[in-house]
Design a protein around this motif. Structure first.
Motif, short mmCIF file in Angstrom:
data_model
loop_
_atom_site.label_atom_id
_atom_site.label_comp_id
_atom_site.label_asym_id
_atom_site.label_seq_id
_atom_site.Cartn_x
_atom_site.Cartn_y
_atom_site.Cartn_z
N GLY A 63 0.83 -1.21 0.00
CA GLY A 63 0.00 0.00 0.00
C GLY A 63 0.85 1.25 0.00
O GLY A 63 0.59 2.20 -0.75
N THR A 66 -5.02 1.54 -9.41
CA THR A 66 -4.49 0.39 -8.68
C THR A 66 -5.51 -0.73 -8.67
O THR A 66 -6.69 -0.50 -8.93
N THR A 67 -5.06 -1.91 -8.38
CA THR A 67 -5.97 -3.04 -8.23
C THR A 67 -5.42 -3.95 -7.14
O THR A 67 -4.30 -3.75 -6.68
N THR A 68 -6.23 -4.95 -6.74
CA THR A 68 -5.80 -5.78 -5.62
C THR A 68 -4.81 -6.85 -6.07
O THR A 68 -4.89 -7.35 -7.18
N TYR A 77 -5.32 -13.15 -3.74
CA TYR A 77 -6.08 -13.48 -2.52
C TYR A 77 -5.66 -14.84 -2.01
O TYR A 77 -5.34 -15.74 -2.79
N GLY A 98 -7.00 -10.68 1.19
CA GLY A 98 -6.22 -10.08 0.11
C GLY A 98 -4.79 -9.86 0.56
O GLY A 98 -4.52 -9.65 1.74
N MET A 99 -3.87 -9.94 -0.37
CA MET A 99 -2.45 -9.83 -0.03
C MET A 99 -1.87 -8.45 -0.37
O MET A 99 -0.66 -8.30 -0.47
N GLY A 100 -2.73 -7.47 -0.59
CA GLY A 100 -2.24 -6.12 -0.81
C GLY A 100 -2.73 -5.49 -2.09
O GLY A 100 -3.77 -5.88 -2.62
N VAL A 101 -1.96 -4.54 -2.58
CA VAL A 101 -2.38 -3.73 -3.73
C VAL A 101 -1.25 -3.69 -4.74
O VAL A 101 -0.08 -3.84 -4.39
#
Lengths: 241, 263
Positions: free
Chosen positions: B12, B42-44, B47, B71-74
């Protein structure tokens, strides 16, 4: 006494996952169309124990379905859904759904997502924009037109059970449910829907997790201490005998 | 312990840093001719499925109504270029041109490739050829004869000159424009110039005013389409998200400390 440590550990494990979940929500605070979520916990009763020990387990993560606030970008191919519904996207794995309306065109004039997947109309077909137009207009009901007339319409779909959808990649959601065309859609051109993550709520949660975590570690520490004291006592008594 | 959360928050923070760079670039180019505002999308990230939705919870056929997905971040999805036309800025130079509507000027780069730009701040070189501020030739090239008293460029790109001593103006060439099916797919090089890519498709070339092409406006330049207020509100969003990610880092670190303190 070992049981108390195990119960404490069950909470610590869950708290770890919860902080990961909040970290993910906050990392995606500015990701268009991202739906933040909550973790739901459940009590696991251990019936075989006459003590009635109660463990904690994480039960589910749910998406918050409340729409995020739209923010203006001015790009005519950026669309935000006001109210409920999802855009349909054709991916190599099948049709997927998203609230992320950050679209653009590809070299063939097809409306695509940032990953290059075609965005679908209400008839689940790709949308092709002719090359020789000056200006593209997307009206609030999803009609795509130019100065030369109507081109197509943007499909927005609802589902009977939105919770049965799961994230697949990026902001794309997969579901086995049948997509139902939303009859009165409301979209805004030139805007994107911001993530619906409430920063204040997430920060308060972080604080609570930290407090709980420190508490449970204190409990485990105390257990350890008690156990080592008991062992010492036993050893002393044994030596005296 | 809690290392995953720290990595998620780091993704992030990195995304917010990139967003800040994009905003800084927009603000730095607020007064660059025909500059297009950029937006970082941005997108995720991936997962992790701890428990899948819809799995059977009993032999009676009851299913899990919601799974456990974390989710593991962005990550960055793309930088979109805002193609809206910027405002017209009056100029006294007869070689300053603005495209009203879609289209790009074509210029010959030193490499021999054709570059595309909406920056119409042209001038003439020692041979009388129309060139950009970097000295690159306009394509198709227009040569202005000597002893010219006035130059007129009409909305359809015809360049006519009035030579001292002659009564009739003389047409010396026509400026053509290039357009693309997906102008957003052009790749930017320096000097506000773009190159064609697989995503943009090949150029369609036509005289200004043809269907799908803009017209030319002499004695004007296109301003940037950066809106300072939008950029400022963007800065607030970036800062807030960055602070939140930093807070997660702090929490993860303190949870780690608490674990270490057990022993």
């Amino acid at each position: 006494m070992a049981l108390a440590t195990d119960i404490g550990l069950s909470l610590a494990t869950v708290l770890h996952r919860q902080v990961d979940h909040i970290a993910s929500n906050l990392a995606n605070m500015n990701t268009p169309g991202y739906q933040g979520g909550k973790m739901i916990f459940a009590e696991h009763l251990l019936k075989s124990q006459d003590t009635g020990a109660s463990f904690v387990g994480d039960y589910a993560t749910t998406r918050t379905l409340q729409p995020g606030a739209p923010f203006f970008t001015g790009d005519p191919l950026h669309v935000a859904i006001k109210g409920s519904g999802y855009f349909a996207v054709e991916t190599p794995a099948g049709v997927r759904f998203t609230r992320n309306g950050g679209f653009s065109l590809n070299a063939e004039g097809v409306l695509v997502t940032q990953d290059g997947y075609p965005v679908l109309s209400s008839g689940l077909g790709p949308i092709t924009v002719p090359a020789e137009i000056q200006k593209i207009e997307i009206s609030p009901d999803g009609t795509i037109s130019s100065e030369q007339g109507i081109i197509d319409n943007l499909g927005v779909f609802n589902f009977e059970n939105e919770y049965a959808m799961r994230y697949e990649s990026g902001t794309l959601l997969a579901t086995d449910e049948e997509p139902l065309v939303n009859p009165d859609i409301q979209v805004a051109q030139g805007s994107l829907e911001n993530a619906n993550v409430n920063a204040i709520e997430q920060t308060v949660n972080l604080q609570q997790i930290l407090t709980s975590y420190q508490g449970v570690q204190k409990l485990i520490q105390e257990q350890n201490h008690m156990r080592s004291q008991a062992t010492q006592q036993l050893l002393k008594t044994g030596a005296a005998i | 312990m809690s290392i995953q959360a720290a990595y998620i928050a780091a993704s992030g923070m990195e995304a917010q840093q990139r967003a800040l760079e994009v905003t800084a670039h927009n603000l730095a180019n607020m007064n660059s001719t025909a500059f297009n505002k950029r937006t970082l999308l941005t997108t995720t990230l991936a997962y992790q499925d701890f428990s899948r939705v819809g799995t059977l919870t009993s032999s009676a056929g009851t299913v899990k109504p919601a799974g456990i997905q974390i989710g593991m971040g962005v990550k960055m999805a793309g930088v979109a270029r805002l193609l809206n036309q910027g405002p017209a800025i009056q100029s006294d130079d007869p070689f300053h041109l603005m495209i009203e509507g879609p289209g790009y000027f074509q210029i010959t780069l030193p490499s021999g490739e054709i570059g595309y730009t909406r920056d119409g701040s042209f001038t003439v070189n020692a041979e009388g050829q129309m060139v950009t501020q970097q000295g690159y030739l306009l394509e198709p090239n227009i040569t202005i004869p000597a002893n010219v008293t006035s130059v007129t460029i009409n909305p359809n790109g015809d360049v006519s000159v009035k030579i001292d001593g002659q009564t009739q103006p003389q047409v010396v060439g026509t400026i053509t424009l290039a357009n693309f099916v997906n102008p957003g797919g052009l790749t930017a090089i320096d000097n506000n110039t773009f190159l064609e890519t697989v995503a943009s498709g090949g150029p369609n070339i036509a005289a200004p005013g043809q269907p799908g092409f803009g017209t030319l406006l002499q004695n004007a330049l296109e301003g940037s389409n950066v809106n300072a207020v939008t950029e400022m509100t963007g800065l607030i969003r970036i800062q807030q998200a960055y602070e939140m990610d930093a807070k997660v880092q702090q929490t993860a670190s303190r949870m780690g400390e608490a674990s270490v303190n057990i022993v």
